[in-house]
Design a protein around this motif. Structure first.
Motif, PDB file in Angstrom:
ATOM      1  N   VAL A   1       0.823  -1.201   0.000  1.00  0.00           N
ATOM      2  CA  VAL A   1       0.000   0.000   0.000  1.00  0.00           C
ATOM      3  C   VAL A   1       0.861   1.256   0.000  1.00  0.00           C
ATOM      4  CG1 VAL A   1      -0.244   0.329   2.504  1.00  0.00           C
ATOM      5  CG2 VAL A   1      -2.109   1.010   0.966  1.00  0.00           C
ATOM      6  N   SER A   2       2.107   1.152   0.470  1.00  0.00           N
ATOM      7  CA  SER A   2       2.987   2.317   0.533  1.00  0.00           C
ATOM      8  C   SER A   2       4.129   2.179  -0.462  1.00  0.00           C
ATOM      9  CB  SER A   2       3.558   2.482   1.948  1.00  0.00           C
ATOM     10  OG  SER A   2       4.532   1.495   2.206  1.00  0.00           O
ATOM     11  N   ILE A   3       4.674   3.321  -0.872  1.00  0.00           N
ATOM     12  CA  ILE A   3       5.790   3.284  -1.804  1.00  0.00           C
ATOM     13  C   ILE A   3       7.024   2.670  -1.153  1.00  0.00           C
ATOM     14  CG2 ILE A   3       6.642   5.603  -1.269  1.00  0.00           C
ATOM     15  CD1 ILE A   3       7.215   5.942  -4.285  1.00  0.00           C
ATOM     16  N   ALA A   4       7.125   2.733   0.165  1.00  0.00           N
ATOM     17  CA  ALA A   4       8.239   2.070   0.848  1.00  0.00           C
ATOM     18  C   ALA A   4       8.225   0.582   0.546  1.00  0.00           C
ATOM     19  CB  ALA A   4       8.157   2.312   2.355  1.00  0.00           C
ATOM     20  N   GLY A   5       7.072  -0.052   0.692  1.00  0.00           N
ATOM     21  CA  GLY A   5       6.970  -1.472   0.393  1.00  0.00           C
ATOM     22  C   GLY A   5       7.232  -1.780  -1.065  1.00  0.00           C
ATOM     23  N   GLN A   6       6.779  -0.892  -1.948  1.00  0.00           N
ATOM     24  CA  GLN A   6       6.981  -1.116  -3.376  1.00  0.00           C
ATOM     25  C   GLN A   6       8.462  -1.032  -3.745  1.00  0.00           C
ATOM     26  OE1 GLN A   6       4.356   1.821  -5.220  1.00  0.00           O
ATOM     27  NE2 GLN A   6       2.861   1.395  -3.614  1.00  0.00           N
ATOM     28  N   ILE A   7       9.183  -0.075  -3.164  1.00  0.00           N
ATOM     29  CA  ILE A   7      10.613   0.057  -3.471  1.00  0.00           C
ATOM     30  C   ILE A   7      11.399  -1.122  -2.902  1.00  0.00           C
ATOM     31  CG2 ILE A   7      12.684   1.433  -3.044  1.00  0.00           C
ATOM     32  CD1 ILE A   7      10.920   3.927  -3.136  1.00  0.00           C
ATOM     33  N   ILE A   8      11.079  -1.515  -1.681  1.00  0.00           N
ATOM     34  CA  ILE A   8      11.771  -2.659  -1.079  1.00  0.00           C
ATOM     35  C   ILE A   8      11.545  -3.910  -1.920  1.00  0.00           C
ATOM     36  CG2 ILE A   8      11.812  -4.204   0.919  1.00  0.00           C
ATOM     37  CD1 ILE A   8      11.167  -1.725   2.647  1.00  0.00           C
ATOM     38  N   ALA A   9      10.316  -4.115  -2.370  1.00  0.00           N
ATOM     39  CA  ALA A   9      10.008  -5.291  -3.185  1.00  0.00           C
ATOM     40  C   ALA A   9      10.765  -5.243  -4.509  1.00  0.00           C
ATOM     41  CB  ALA A   9       8.512  -5.385  -3.437  1.00  0.00           C
ATOM     42  N   ALA A  10      10.833  -4.055  -5.127  1.00  0.00           N
ATOM     43  CA  ALA A  10      11.552  -3.925  -6.401  1.00  0.00           C
ATOM     44  C   ALA A  10      13.034  -4.220  -6.221  1.00  0.00           C
ATOM     45  CB  ALA A  10      11.345  -2.527  -6.970  1.00  0.00           C
ATOM     46  N   TRP A  11      13.631  -3.718  -5.140  1.00  0.00           N
ATOM     47  CA  TRP A  11      15.058  -3.972  -4.905  1.00  0.00           C
ATOM     48  C   TRP A  11      15.318  -5.455  -4.611  1.00  0.00           C
ATOM     49  CZ3 TRP A  11      17.538  -5.862  -0.521  1.00  0.00           C
ATOM     50  CH2 TRP A  11      18.947  -5.861  -0.587  1.00  0.00           C
ATOM     51  N   ALA A  12      14.433  -6.060  -3.851  1.00  0.00           N
ATOM     52  CA  ALA A  12      14.659  -7.456  -3.452  1.00  0.00           C
ATOM     53  C   ALA A  12      14.317  -8.448  -4.556  1.00  0.00           C
ATOM     54  CB  ALA A  12      13.851  -7.773  -2.195  1.00  0.00           C
ATOM     55  N   GLY A  13      13.737  -7.954  -5.642  1.00  0.00           N
ATOM     56  CA  GLY A  13      13.475  -8.846  -6.761  1.00  0.00           C
ATOM     57  C   GLY A  13      12.045  -9.299  -6.862  1.00  0.00           C
ATOM     58  N   GLY A  14      11.113  -8.395  -6.590  1.00  0.00           N
ATOM     59  CA  GLY A  14       9.705  -8.733  -6.767  1.00  0.00           C
ATOM     60  C   GLY A  14       9.131  -9.550  -5.633  1.00  0.00           C
ATOM     61  N   LEU A  15       9.407  -9.156  -4.387  1.00  0.00           N
ATOM     62  CA  LEU A  15       8.836  -9.858  -3.236  1.00  0.00           C
ATOM     63  C   LEU A  15       7.320  -9.932  -3.359  1.00  0.00           C
ATOM     64  CD1 LEU A  15      10.786  -8.335  -0.208  1.00  0.00           C
ATOM     65  CD2 LEU A  15      10.919 -10.678  -1.044  1.00  0.00           C
ATOM     66  N   ASP A  16       6.769 -11.049  -2.996  1.00  0.00           N
ATOM     67  CA  ASP A  16       5.327 -11.237  -2.986  1.00  0.00           C
ATOM     68  C   ASP A  16       4.856 -11.216  -1.536  1.00  0.00           C
ATOM     69  OD1 ASP A  16       2.704 -12.023  -3.084  1.00  0.00           O
ATOM     70  OD2 ASP A  16       3.050 -13.797  -4.319  1.00  0.00           O
ATOM     71  N   PRO A  17       3.999 -10.239  -1.159  1.00  0.00           N
ATOM     72  CA  PRO A  17       3.550 -10.181   0.230  1.00  0.00           C
ATOM     73  C   PRO A  17       2.871 -11.462   0.699  1.00  0.00           C
ATOM     74  CG  PRO A  17       2.949  -8.181  -0.930  1.00  0.00           C
ATOM     75  CD  PRO A  17       3.466  -9.143  -1.967  1.00  0.00           C
ATOM     76  N   GLN A  18       2.338 -12.252  -0.221  1.00  0.00           N
ATOM     77  CA  GLN A  18       1.639 -13.469   0.168  1.00  0.00           C
ATOM     78  C   GLN A  18       2.603 -14.594   0.551  1.00  0.00           C
ATOM     79  OE1 GLN A  18      -1.643 -13.266   0.510  1.00  0.00           O
ATOM     80  NE2 GLN A  18      -1.383 -11.152  -0.180  1.00  0.00           N
ATOM     81  N   THR A  19       3.870 -14.510   0.146  1.00  0.00           N
ATOM     82  CA  THR A  19       4.781 -15.631   0.394  1.00  0.00           C
ATOM     83  C   THR A  19       5.988 -15.243   1.247  1.00  0.00           C
ATOM     84  OG1 THR A  19       6.011 -15.149  -1.638  1.00  0.00           O
ATOM     85  CG2 THR A  19       4.170 -16.696  -1.788  1.00  0.00           C
ATOM     86  N   THR A  20       6.167 -13.965   1.533  1.00  0.00           N
ATOM     87  CA  THR A  20       7.352 -13.564   2.273  1.00  0.00           C
ATOM     88  C   THR A  20       7.067 -13.202   3.720  1.00  0.00           C
ATOM     89  OG1 THR A  20       7.064 -11.261   1.591  1.00  0.00           O
ATOM     90  CG2 THR A  20       8.465 -12.650   0.205  1.00  0.00           C
ATOM     91  N   GLY A  21       5.810 -13.283   4.130  1.00  0.00           N
ATOM     92  CA  GLY A  21       5.510 -12.924   5.506  1.00  0.00           C
ATOM     93  C   GLY A  21       5.499 -11.433   5.755  1.00  0.00           C
ATOM     94  N   TRP A  22       5.225 -10.650   4.708  1.00  0.00           N
ATOM     95  CA  TRP A  22       5.135  -9.208   4.894  1.00  0.00           C
ATOM     96  C   TRP A  22       4.100  -8.875   5.937  1.00  0.00           C
ATOM     97  CZ3 TRP A  22       4.977  -5.913  -0.184  1.00  0.00           C
ATOM     98  CH2 TRP A  22       6.286  -5.781  -0.667  1.00  0.00           C
ATOM     99  N   SER A  23       4.409  -7.891   6.753  1.00  0.00           N
ATOM    100  CA  SER A  23       3.416  -7.392   7.680  1.00  0.00           C
ATOM    101  C   SER A  23       2.334  -6.654   6.918  1.00  0.00           C
ATOM    102  CB  SER A  23       4.075  -6.434   8.681  1.00  0.00           C
ATOM    103  OG  SER A  23       3.098  -5.695   9.384  1.00  0.00           O
ATOM    104  N   ALA A  24       1.111  -6.761   7.406  1.00  0.00           N
ATOM    105  CA  ALA A  24      -0.001  -6.018   6.784  1.00  0.00           C
ATOM    106  C   ALA A  24      -0.098  -4.607   7.326  1.00  0.00           C
ATOM    107  CB  ALA A  24      -1.314  -6.756   7.027  1.00  0.00           C
ATOM    108  N   ARG A  25       0.800  -4.238   8.219  1.00  0.00           N
ATOM    109  CA  ARG A  25       0.756  -2.900   8.786  1.00  0.00           C
ATOM    110  C   ARG A  25       1.401  -1.931   7.826  1.00  0.00           C
ATOM    111  NH1 ARG A  25       3.687  -4.671  14.173  1.00  0.00           N
ATOM    112  NH2 ARG A  25       4.763  -5.909  12.597  1.00  0.00           N
ATOM    113  N   GLY A  26       0.573  -1.090   7.144  1.00  0.00           N
ATOM    114  CA  GLY A  26       1.075  -0.217   6.088  1.00  0.00           C
ATOM    115  C   GLY A  26       1.877   0.936   6.606  1.00  0.00           C
TER     116      GLY A  26
END
Length: 335
Positions: free
Chosen positions: A310-335
């Motif tokens: 939901v935040s650009i912080a999460g989007q940038i981190i995912a892009a750097w890490a290689g397309g992290l999927d929140p459903q499989t990496t245990g991302w927190s739902a706290r935006g």
């Protein structure tokens, strides 16, 4: 470091709305008179939703004490008016919805219990809705919350102190004594992926934990742009202030509105030549470097959490890490 591509529009950055500024001059009444207008409602950062999207209403359903804002039109020619509700207006809407439920309770037997897809309208926060609404609805919701926040906090003129009134279909407030016009404000803030590259090509990203967060929660460094400062200078200054680290080559990767209450987040990457950091910022409790493998593994194990998409912080981190999927990496739902 390997350069990140520009981020595609995501979450609150998405849009399928023509803001159609030419319609603002005629005022809200002219929008209703087109016969093709619907209303959406917001109150203190929450939106009225139902059946998977914003709940659409007619003019008669918008409380008279609401600040009304022309939000634009969709590709089918429907115009949208946003109503930023007062506390009294929210109470009136809730009473009417409750009365309608009392009159027609039949579909409550199969109605989902709350949530975006409930048949009966419910109020949900924009952060919760940011990745779940359609491109059209998220654009309407983000604009309504942002400008609604401005109206709620800028009721008087900074020049004369007189109460101001909305004009230009809700996009201006006018000082009746001085005759001056006042426009919605947006506070630019930079948010950056600081990356260090070892001699062998291994990259590490710097993440920080805020004093108000749980100890396992990390995100990118960020800060507001000073008056008279370029975005690139703000990136360099904020990293040095927060981490005691000099960075170079700030590169823009994307932006996102963040109306909590009035920010525009401008995403960057920056390169660090040293791993030596120390926090000079009372808001940050600690800083950590992560390789891609370390970050992904700790997310999967649940030992750290990062902002979701939901935040650009999460989007940038995912892009750097290689397309992290929140459903499989245990991302927190706290935006």
């Amino acid at each position: 470091m390997k350069e990140l591509p520009l981020l595609p529009p995501a979450s609150l950055s998405r849009t399928a709305v023509d803001r159609s500024h030419v319609h603002r001059g005629g005022g809200i009444d002219a929008i209703w008179e087109t016969g093709r207008a619907r209303a959406v409602l917001a109150h203190r950062g929450t939106l009225l939703v139902s059946r998977g999207g914003l709940h659409l209403l007619d003019r008669k359903d918008v409380p008279e004490d609401s600040v009304m804002l022309y939000l634009g039109a969709d590709g089918e020619g429907t115009h949208f008016v946003g109503g930023a509700l007062t506390d009294e207006g929210r109470a009136a809407v809730d009473r009417r919805l409750a009365a309608e439920t009392d009159r027609d309770p039949e579909d409550l037997l199969t109605d989902p219990v709350g949530g975006l897809h409930a048949t009966r309208p419910v109020w949900l926060g924009l952060r919760e809705l940011g990745t779940r609404l359609s491109d059209r609805d998220v654009a309407l919701a983000t604009s309504l919350v942002a400008v609604g926040n401005w109206h709620a906090t800028h009721t008087h003129s900074p020049r004369s102190g007189a109460p101001t009134h909305p004009a230009q279909a809700g996009w201006v407030r006018v000082d009746p004594e001085a005759g001056t016009e006042h426009f919605p404000r947006t506070d630019p803030a930079v948010i950056m992926a600081v990356v260090h590259t070892d001699a062998d090509g291994t990259e590490r990203i710097l993440l920080g934990s805020n004093a108000l967060w749980p100890d396992d929660r990390f995100s990118l460094l960020a800060g507001f742009v000073d008056p008279g400062e370029t975005l690139e200078s703000a990136v360099i200054r904020e990293v040095e202030e927060e981490a005691g680290l000099r960075v170079r080559r700030p590169r823009y990767v994307g932006s996102q509105p963040w109306p909590f209450p009035a920010s525009l987040m401008l995403g960057f990457t920056a390169e660090a030549d040293s791993l030596e950091v120390h926090t000079n910022d009372e808001e940050l409790t600690h800083l950590r470097w992560f390789t891609r493998e370390e970050l992904v593994e700790e997310l999967r194990e649940g030992t750290v959490s990062v902002p979701d998409a939901v935040s650009i912080a999460g989007q940038i981190i995912a892009a750097w890490a290689g397309g992290l999927d929140p459903q499989t990496t245990g991302w927190s739902a706290r935006g």
